[in-house]
Design an enzyme around this catalytic site. Sequence first.
Site, PDB file in Angstrom:
ATOM      1  N   PHE A 180       8.966  -4.832   3.844  1.00 42.35           N
ATOM      2  CA  PHE A 180       9.396  -3.446   3.720  1.00 42.35           C
ATOM      3  C   PHE A 180       8.684  -2.780   2.544  1.00 42.35           C
ATOM      4  O   PHE A 180       8.647  -3.324   1.444  1.00 42.35           O
ATOM      5  CB  PHE A 180      10.914  -3.385   3.525  1.00 42.35           C
ATOM      6  N   GLN A 181       8.151  -1.627   2.784  1.00 47.58           N
ATOM      7  CA  GLN A 181       7.403  -0.848   1.780  1.00 47.58           C
ATOM      8  C   GLN A 181       6.236  -1.637   1.182  1.00 47.58           C
ATOM      9  O   GLN A 181       5.875  -1.447   0.024  1.00 47.58           O
ATOM     10  CB  GLN A 181       8.330  -0.316   0.676  1.00 47.58           C
ATOM     11  N   GLU A 220       5.477  11.875  -5.217  1.00 48.67           N
ATOM     12  CA  GLU A 220       4.588  11.063  -6.060  1.00 48.67           C
ATOM     13  C   GLU A 220       3.251  11.735  -6.322  1.00 48.67           C
ATOM     14  O   GLU A 220       2.648  11.555  -7.378  1.00 48.67           O
ATOM     15  CB  GLU A 220       4.351   9.675  -5.440  1.00 48.67           C
ATOM     16  N   MET A 269     -10.269  31.003   1.657  1.00 51.59           N
ATOM     17  CA  MET A 269     -11.663  30.575   1.633  1.00 51.59           C
ATOM     18  C   MET A 269     -12.136  30.189   3.034  1.00 51.59           C
ATOM     19  O   MET A 269     -13.261  30.473   3.426  1.00 51.59           O
ATOM     20  CB  MET A 269     -11.845  29.405   0.656  1.00 51.59           C
ATOM     21  N   LYS A 275       7.285  -7.117  -7.712  1.00 50.85           N
ATOM     22  CA  LYS A 275       8.635  -7.065  -8.274  1.00 50.85           C
ATOM     23  C   LYS A 275       8.964  -8.329  -9.071  1.00 50.85           C
ATOM     24  O   LYS A 275       9.542  -8.247 -10.160  1.00 50.85           O
ATOM     25  CB  LYS A 275       9.648  -6.881  -7.139  1.00 50.85           C
TER      26      LYS A 275
END
Lengths: 584, 183
Positions: free
Chosen positions: A113-114, A51, A485, A163
Amino acid sequence: MTQKITGAQALIRALELENVDTIFGLPGGCILPAYDPLLDSPIRHILVRHEQGAGHMAEGYAHVTGRPGVAMVTSGPAATNMVTPLCDAYMDSIPMVCITGQVPTSAIGTDAFQECDTVGITRSVTKHNELIMSADDVPLMVRQAFHIATTGRPGPVLLDVPKDVLQNSMNWHWPSDEEVLDSLPGYKPVTKGHPRMIKEAARMILDAKQPILYAGGGILKARAADALRELAELIDTPVVTTLMARGAFPDDHPLCLGMPGMHGNATAITAMQKSDLLITLGARFDDRITGKVATFAPDAKIIHVDIDPAEQGKVRRPDVPIVGDCRLVIEEIIKAIKDLLNGGEKQQDISQWKSRVSGWREQFPLYYPANEPGEALKPQYCLEQLRDGAPEGTILCSGVGQHQMWSSQYWKFNEPYTWVNSGGLGTMGFSVPAAIGAKVGRPDRTVWAVDGDGCFQMTAQELVTASVERIPIKVAILNNSYLGMVRQWQEMFYEERYSEVYLSPELPDFVKWAESMGCIGIRVESPEEVQPAIEKANSIDDRSVVVEFRVDAGEKVFPMVPAGFSNDDVLLHPDQNGRREFLR
Amino acid sequence: MSSTTHALNQPTHHILSVLVQNRPGVLARVSSLFARRGYNIFSLAVAPTEDPMLSRITIVVDVESSPLEQIVKQLFKLVDVVKISELDPRRSVERELLMATVRVPAEDRGQVVELTNIFEGKILAVGVEAITVSLDGSPDKLDDFEELLRGYGIVELQRTGRVALPKLDKEARLKAVKHGKAS
């Protein structure tokens, strides 16, 4: 005439009506309903491998097109993976709309969940965010999101959509401009500068003896490159372009001094330092520009044009603050200056100042010791060759670190929107996905991503996305086997005590890795191989190419103003140090 | 919470009166902005206004955590913030509510009742060994009352934090920095 459709259908229709042509995303449980109507939509969806990649692609797309990038992912871990790109876009004022799935409204707050508190987590890294609680609200929220993301100081806006909101039916209604504005009584960005302040700025510019135009990323956001050029030529004043403004003023213009700041060139740094007027246009006095603030440009008066009033006085108190859109304000300033000149006023003679600046440019060009036969390849040489071999209009993306600074230093940006990098947040791993997004936005252009070996290993998997989706980009890895760096700082400020910066000279095998992702892999180990490899890479346009340059690990970025140092104490390349007194 | 009294013409605090859209999460947006930018909130009170679409958040910030300008400008940037007024403490009326339960044996109860009456407070509940009183008024007055109650032994104390509106005299200086349509 109302028509019952689902929240998901409304979402996709709203995105179409906002002229979205591409969504970068990855589906999952809670966002599933939105992916169904997407099948029937003309919107192109690019399926990423992580993502974070979707977020940076949306940023790259926005960088080069000026249109908001759109990312869509599911709830929970997908939303948390989006936090870095959101923060990156927030820091660099990139217009972006991110849509995240959320657990059904009835499950919110139950640790489902999630489930995660996406709106809470992203509050401080977005310009605005909303949890949509009813399908009926979807069109207005989408319109608000695009309006907020693209107006005023641009930035990322997140919409969190449960949802059931996607599944429920709603009465379709596309809100008018007026309805959108009425729904946002607290959002009214000022775009037109205050006329009295503009007059004052014009007078101050004519009176200055040692002026410098300090151009920041706001020039690009405001599509003000042409206006900046007109102003610079009208007052014949040198321009510095910050890391975020590379390309906002052509590098091949005689008035262009290039990049100031921590790794800016000595002329740009010193010209700001010695100036008596900094005409600040869409820049924010970042700590990487000012060095130690107390000693920054001590004799300079400040004109500060910024669309965000909070930037004025945040670091340096302006003498003339002007809140407004950079393009509109610059055009007004030009007009005001012309009015004064037509009225018989004269601009101060700045020829002495300009010859002083020219003197610095002659004495302190960017410098690195040339490759000696048998010695390790210099990364700067690779960049020069990449630059010289690049087709007209090439877009350059970079990751974060030494290779980013060398890119900004050695490339010649003669056109706006050809430079994409992570300036404010400094996100390693930015370049590959950003380059993919840029290529989607400008398929007509060659897109080179310059990356470090450390950066590349953070997001390289998106080259699979590039191959599968047929988005051919080119990647140059400057492989010094180090977090370069950090290594440079440890060498210079930690007595060469190298702690956890050595990656591996052999692992991974970048060529094999590139090939496994459907790309052409090329390894370059000596100076003679550089040019042929670049030519070969530029000749391939049906797939992505990864060129690994094995470069000198000891090479450091100069000049350098170490953190907390005054710009007066800029460290030059050791070979140039003998001429230091010329910087006075 | 400080209970120091101060001279009227030397404000030790800033009062921000912030008109916001009455929407979920708006208080979180405002308070997390203060935390994110390193400012301490001294007290905060929030409630709906005469317009059900709007709420007013009254935020008191220490003078020391200045400059206020930056936090005000950052607050402006919140999309839900409609208007911000900085109220000069010398030119505004401030009120606060205090509730306290004081442990006091029946024989001494009269003294607490008398004190409460002097301050024009209210007796809210009376128990065998304790009494609950309330007082609304200027924060200074509440400070004085609280200090005197301490002598008896405060079991529980709750103050609301200030709410404020500009004074209605001609000089009332409402430094409105952001005007929305709703105003």
